[in-house]
Design an enzyme around this catalytic site. Structure first.
Site, PDB file in Angstrom:
ATOM      1  N   ARG A 159     -10.013   0.108   8.242  1.00  0.00           N
ATOM      2  CA  ARG A 159      -9.626  -1.094   8.481  1.00  0.00           C
ATOM      3  C   ARG A 159     -10.822  -1.885   9.166  1.00  0.00           C
ATOM      4  O   ARG A 159     -10.347  -3.132   9.416  1.00  0.00           O
ATOM      5  CB  ARG A 159      -8.338  -1.038   9.462  1.00  0.00           C
ATOM      6  CG  ARG A 159      -7.230  -1.337   8.857  1.00  0.00           C
ATOM      7  CD  ARG A 159      -6.074  -1.112   9.872  1.00  0.00           C
ATOM      8  NE  ARG A 159      -4.647  -1.888   9.581  1.00  0.00           N
ATOM      9  CZ  ARG A 159      -3.717  -1.308   9.129  1.00  0.00           C
ATOM     10  NH1 ARG A 159      -3.723  -0.333   8.776  1.00  0.00           N
ATOM     11  NH2 ARG A 159      -2.722  -2.058   9.096  1.00  0.00           N
TER      12      ARG A 159
ATOM     13  N   LYS B 195       0.886  -1.351   0.025  1.00  0.00           N
ATOM     14  CA  LYS B 195       0.100   0.042  -0.153  1.00  0.00           C
ATOM     15  C   LYS B 195       0.920   1.213   0.105  1.00  0.00           C
ATOM     16  O   LYS B 195       0.850   2.004  -0.805  1.00  0.00           O
ATOM     17  CB  LYS B 195      -1.009  -0.007   1.202  1.00  0.00           C
ATOM     18  CG  LYS B 195      -1.729  -1.333   1.289  1.00  0.00           C
ATOM     19  CD  LYS B 195      -2.740  -1.146   2.440  1.00  0.00           C
ATOM     20  CE  LYS B 195      -2.183  -1.105   3.930  1.00  0.00           C
ATOM     21  NZ  LYS B 195      -1.374  -2.525   4.082  1.00  0.00           N
TER      22      LYS B 195
ATOM     23  N   ARG C 206      10.913  -1.261  11.370  1.00  0.00           N
ATOM     24  CA  ARG C 206       9.780  -1.063  12.352  1.00  0.00           C
ATOM     25  C   ARG C 206       9.860  -1.967  13.358  1.00  0.00           C
ATOM     26  O   ARG C 206      10.106  -3.395  13.176  1.00  0.00           O
ATOM     27  CB  ARG C 206       8.684  -1.121  11.607  1.00  0.00           C
ATOM     28  CG  ARG C 206       8.355   0.320  10.754  1.00  0.00           C
ATOM     29  CD  ARG C 206       7.156   0.079   9.848  1.00  0.00           C
ATOM     30  NE  ARG C 206       5.873  -0.467  10.287  1.00  0.00           N
ATOM     31  CZ  ARG C 206       4.902  -0.509   9.587  1.00  0.00           C
ATOM     32  NH1 ARG C 206       4.641   0.147   8.241  1.00  0.00           N
ATOM     33  NH2 ARG C 206       3.783  -1.236   9.752  1.00  0.00           N
TER      34      ARG C 206
ATOM     35  N   ARG D 103      -0.569  -9.786  12.584  1.00  0.00           N
ATOM     36  CA  ARG D 103      -1.293  -8.633  11.797  1.00  0.00           C
ATOM     37  C   ARG D 103      -2.164  -9.522  10.647  1.00  0.00           C
ATOM     38  O   ARG D 103      -3.083  -8.913  10.115  1.00  0.00           O
ATOM     39  CB  ARG D 103      -0.073  -7.884  11.328  1.00  0.00           C
ATOM     40  CG  ARG D 103       0.168  -6.844  12.313  1.00  0.00           C
ATOM     41  CD  ARG D 103       1.699  -6.336  12.090  1.00  0.00           C
ATOM     42  NE  ARG D 103       1.702  -5.473  10.827  1.00  0.00           N
ATOM     43  CZ  ARG D 103       3.004  -5.074  10.320  1.00  0.00           C
ATOM     44  NH1 ARG D 103       3.922  -5.460  11.120  1.00  0.00           N
ATOM     45  NH2 ARG D 103       3.081  -4.272   9.344  1.00  0.00           N
TER      46      ARG D 103
ATOM     47  N   ARG E 188      11.624  -5.432   5.161  1.00  0.00           N
ATOM     48  CA  ARG E 188      11.245  -3.984   4.890  1.00  0.00           C
ATOM     49  C   ARG E 188      12.290  -3.231   5.706  1.00  0.00           C
ATOM     50  O   ARG E 188      12.713  -3.399   6.949  1.00  0.00           O
ATOM     51  CB  ARG E 188       9.877  -3.929   5.243  1.00  0.00           C
ATOM     52  CG  ARG E 188       9.669  -1.989   5.121  1.00  0.00           C
ATOM     53  CD  ARG E 188       8.400  -1.996   5.012  1.00  0.00           C
ATOM     54  NE  ARG E 188       7.435  -2.389   6.276  1.00  0.00           N
ATOM     55  CZ  ARG E 188       6.396  -2.534   6.365  1.00  0.00           C
ATOM     56  NH1 ARG E 188       5.607  -1.832   5.364  1.00  0.00           N
ATOM     57  NH2 ARG E 188       5.702  -2.867   7.417  1.00  0.00           N
TER      58      ARG E 188
HETATM   59  P1  AP5 Z   1       4.737  -1.494   1.716  1.00  0.00           P
HETATM   60  O1  AP5 Z   1       4.602  -0.680   0.833  1.00  0.00           O
HETATM   61  O2  AP5 Z   1       5.698  -0.913   2.957  1.00  0.00           O
HETATM   62  O3  AP5 Z   1       3.484  -2.407   2.395  1.00  0.00           O
HETATM   63  P2  AP5 Z   1       2.170  -1.943   3.083  1.00  0.00           P
HETATM   64  O4  AP5 Z   1       1.027  -2.492   2.551  1.00  0.00           O
HETATM   65  O5  AP5 Z   1       2.251  -0.356   3.231  1.00  0.00           O
HETATM   66  O6  AP5 Z   1       2.628  -2.466   4.465  1.00  0.00           O
HETATM   67  P3  AP5 Z   1       2.484  -2.063   6.353  1.00  0.00           P
HETATM   68  O7  AP5 Z   1       3.155  -2.845   6.968  1.00  0.00           O
HETATM   69  O8  AP5 Z   1       2.919  -0.573   6.246  1.00  0.00           O
HETATM   70  O9  AP5 Z   1       0.933  -2.038   6.151  1.00  0.00           O
HETATM   71  P4  AP5 Z   1       0.268  -2.226   7.654  1.00  0.00           P
HETATM   72  O10 AP5 Z   1      -1.151  -2.279   7.005  1.00  0.00           O
HETATM   73  O11 AP5 Z   1       0.392  -3.605   8.414  1.00  0.00           O
HETATM   74  O12 AP5 Z   1       0.667  -1.141   8.739  1.00  0.00           O
HETATM   75  P5  AP5 Z   1       0.530   0.342   8.918  1.00  0.00           P
HETATM   76  O13 AP5 Z   1       1.539   0.966   8.966  1.00  0.00           O
HETATM   77  O14 AP5 Z   1      -0.663   0.606   8.026  1.00  0.00           O
HETATM   78  O15 AP5 Z   1       5.951  -2.867   1.399  1.00  0.00           O
HETATM   79  C1  AP5 Z   1       6.306  -3.762   2.184  1.00  0.00           C
HETATM   80  C2  AP5 Z   1       7.634  -4.316   1.556  1.00  0.00           C
HETATM   81  O16 AP5 Z   1       7.434  -4.844   0.352  1.00  0.00           O
HETATM   82  C3  AP5 Z   1       8.596  -2.913   1.308  1.00  0.00           C
HETATM   83  O17 AP5 Z   1       9.962  -3.415   1.678  1.00  0.00           O
HETATM   84  C4  AP5 Z   1       8.396  -2.628  -0.191  1.00  0.00           C
HETATM   85  O18 AP5 Z   1       9.705  -2.248  -0.652  1.00  0.00           O
HETATM   86  C5  AP5 Z   1       8.364  -4.122  -0.882  1.00  0.00           C
HETATM   87  N1  AP5 Z   1       7.442  -4.375  -1.880  1.00  0.00           N
HETATM   88  C6  AP5 Z   1       6.278  -3.574  -2.054  1.00  0.00           C
HETATM   89  N2  AP5 Z   1       5.380  -3.876  -3.089  1.00  0.00           N
HETATM   90  C7  AP5 Z   1       6.337  -4.935  -3.862  1.00  0.00           C
HETATM   91  C8  AP5 Z   1       6.263  -5.584  -4.954  1.00  0.00           C
HETATM   92  N3  AP5 Z   1       5.267  -5.419  -5.780  1.00  0.00           N
HETATM   93  N4  AP5 Z   1       7.360  -6.436  -5.266  1.00  0.00           N
HETATM   94  C9  AP5 Z   1       8.435  -6.769  -4.496  1.00  0.00           C
HETATM   95  N5  AP5 Z   1       8.586  -5.996  -3.184  1.00  0.00           N
HETATM   96  C10 AP5 Z   1       7.545  -5.241  -2.878  1.00  0.00           C
HETATM   97  O19 AP5 Z   1      -0.067  -0.175  10.335  1.00  0.00           O
HETATM   98  C11 AP5 Z   1       0.840  -0.208  11.476  1.00  0.00           C
HETATM   99  C12 AP5 Z   1      -0.120  -0.461  12.772  1.00  0.00           C
HETATM  100  O20 AP5 Z   1      -0.862   0.722  13.100  1.00  0.00           O
HETATM  101  C13 AP5 Z   1      -1.160  -1.512  12.582  1.00  0.00           C
HETATM  102  O21 AP5 Z   1      -0.909  -2.988  12.986  1.00  0.00           O
HETATM  103  C14 AP5 Z   1      -1.982  -1.112  13.637  1.00  0.00           C
HETATM  104  O22 AP5 Z   1      -1.869  -1.371  15.034  1.00  0.00           O
HETATM  105  C15 AP5 Z   1      -2.231   0.645  13.646  1.00  0.00           C
HETATM  106  N6  AP5 Z   1      -3.000   1.121  12.535  1.00  0.00           N
HETATM  107  C16 AP5 Z   1      -2.824   1.714  11.455  1.00  0.00           C
HETATM  108  N7  AP5 Z   1      -4.008   2.002  10.894  1.00  0.00           N
HETATM  109  C17 AP5 Z   1      -4.955   1.647  11.654  1.00  0.00           C
HETATM  110  C18 AP5 Z   1      -6.324   1.591  11.719  1.00  0.00           C
HETATM  111  N8  AP5 Z   1      -7.085   2.307  10.517  1.00  0.00           N
HETATM  112  N9  AP5 Z   1      -7.073   1.159  12.533  1.00  0.00           N
HETATM  113  C19 AP5 Z   1      -6.559   0.683  13.687  1.00  0.00           C
HETATM  114  N10 AP5 Z   1      -5.321   0.532  13.872  1.00  0.00           N
HETATM  115  C20 AP5 Z   1      -4.578   0.867  12.793  1.00  0.00           C
END
Ligand code: AP5
Length: 220
Positions: free
Chosen positions: A88, A13, A160, A171, A127
Site C-alpha cells: 500500500r 479487491k 465494519r 481512506r 457493505r
Molecule cells: P469489497 O470487495 O469488500 O472491496 P475492497 O476493495 O476489498 O474494500 P476494502 O474496504 O476491504 O478495502 P480497503 O483497502 O479500504 O480495506 P482493508 O480491509 O484492506 O467490496 C466493497 C463492497 O462493494 C461490497 O459490499 C461488495 O459486495 C460490493 N462490490 C464489490 N464489487 C462490486 C461490483 N463490481 N459491483 C457492485 N458491487 C460490488 O484495510 C482496512 C484498514 O486496514 C486500512 O484502512 C488500514 O488502516 C489498514 N491496512 C490494511 N492493509 C494495510 C497496509 N498494507 N498498510 C497499512 N495499513 C493497512
C-alpha cells in the site's frame, strides 16, 4: 502466479479475491483481514492497529512488513498468492520485492480495479460482512436491510467500524496519496493491468462482469 490487487477502499479487491480463490486455488492474504483478526483477538498488534484503522489511516510500514514476513514463512506460497491490500506504500512494494527475491519468486501481475470515488462511497456505506463465514455482502437495493443475512451461509451480518462516510473519505485521500503511486511502480516493471471496477452488465454494476475481465488478464 503471484498477483497484487490494487484499488481504493471498496474497489472490489476482496470480492474479486473470493472469485479467484474458487477458480485458481491461490492463497489469499488480505492485510485488512489479518489486522481485523488481531483487533478481535486483542493482541498488542491489534491494539496498535485499531486507532489507525478506525481513522482510515495506514498502519505503520514496519508493522505490516513484519506481518507479511511471518505469513510468507508460515505458509506454502508455491501455488501462487493473491495479495489484497498489500503493498500500500512504495516502501511496502520495495520490501515485497526483497522478500520475494529471497524466496526465489516475484510479483507476476498487478491488477488495478479502477472504481470512481462516488461508487466507492456508496459501496462502503452499504457493505456488510458475515460474522460466521466472513463473506462480503451489500444492502444496496435490499428492501429491508435490517433483515439482511449472509447470502452464502445465512449468518448474521455486521458493518465494519471503518465503513462510514467520514472515514471512507479519509481512506480515499490516503489511497490517493500513498497507494495510487504504486500504479507507476508496477507500470515501470511492465506488470500493471487495469479493469473497470464499475462495469455494468444487464443494467447493473456487477462483480461477476468485472471478474470476467480479471480472469482474462490472468489467462492471457
Ligand atoms: P469489497 O470487495 O469488500 O472491496 P475492497 O476493495 O476489498 O474494500 P476494502 O474496504 O476491504 O478495502 P480497503 O483497502 O479500504 O480495506 P482493508 O480491509 O484492506 O467490496 C466493497 C463492497 O462493494 C461490497 O459490499 C461488495 O459486495 C460490493 N462490490 C464489490 N464489487 C462490486 C461490483 N463490481 N459491483 C457492485 N458491487 C460490488 O484495510 C482496512 C484498514 O486496514 C486500512 O484502512 C488500514 O488502516 C489498514 N491496512 C490494511 N492493509 C494495510 C497496509 N498494507 N498498510 C497499512 N495499513 C493497512
Amino acid at each position: 502466479m503471484n498477483l497484487v490487487l490494487l484499488g481504493g477502499p471498496g474497489a472490489g479487491k476482496g470480492t474479486q479475491a473470493e472469485f479467484l480463490i474458487k477458480d485458481f486455488g491461490m492463497l489469499h492474504i488480505s492485510t485488512g483481514d489479518l489486522l481485523r483478526e488481531a483487533v478481535a483477538a486483542g493482541t498488542e498488534q491489534g491494539k496498535l492497529a485499531k486507532s489507525y484503522m478506525d481513522a482510515g489511516n495506514l498502519v505503520p510500514d514496519e508493522v505490516i512488513i513484519g506481518i507479511m514476513k511471518e505469513k510468507f514463512q508460515e505458509n506454502d506460497i508455491s501455488n501462487g498468492l493473491i495479495l489484497d491490500g498489500f503493498p500500500r506504500t512504495t516502501a511496502q512494494a520495495e520490501a515485497l520485492d526483497d522478500m520475494f527475491e529471497e524466496l526465489n519468486t516475484q510479483v507476476d501481475l498487478a491488477i488495478l480495479i479502477d472504481t470512481p470515488d462516488n461508487v466507492i462511497i456508496e459501496r462502503i456505506c452499504s457493505r456488510r460482512m458475515c460474522k460466521s463465514c466472513g463473506a462480503i455482502g451489500s444492502v444496496l437495493g435490499v428492501e429491508n436491510p435490517e433483515e439482511y443475512v449472509c447470502p452464502k451461509c445465512g449468518g448474521e451480518m455486521y458493518q465494519r467500524d471503518d465503513d462510514n462516510e467520514e472515514t471512507v473519505r479519509n481512506r480515499i485521500t490516503v489511497y490517493k496519496e500513498n497507494t495510487a503511486p504504486l500504479t507507476d511502480f508496477y507500470k515501470a516493471q511492465g506488470k500493471l493491468k487495469k479493469v473497470n471496477g464499475a462495469k455494468v452488465s444487464n443494467g447493473k454494476k456487477n462483480a461477476l462482469a468485472v471478474y470476467e475481465d480479471v480472469k482474462s488478464l490472468i489467462n492471457a
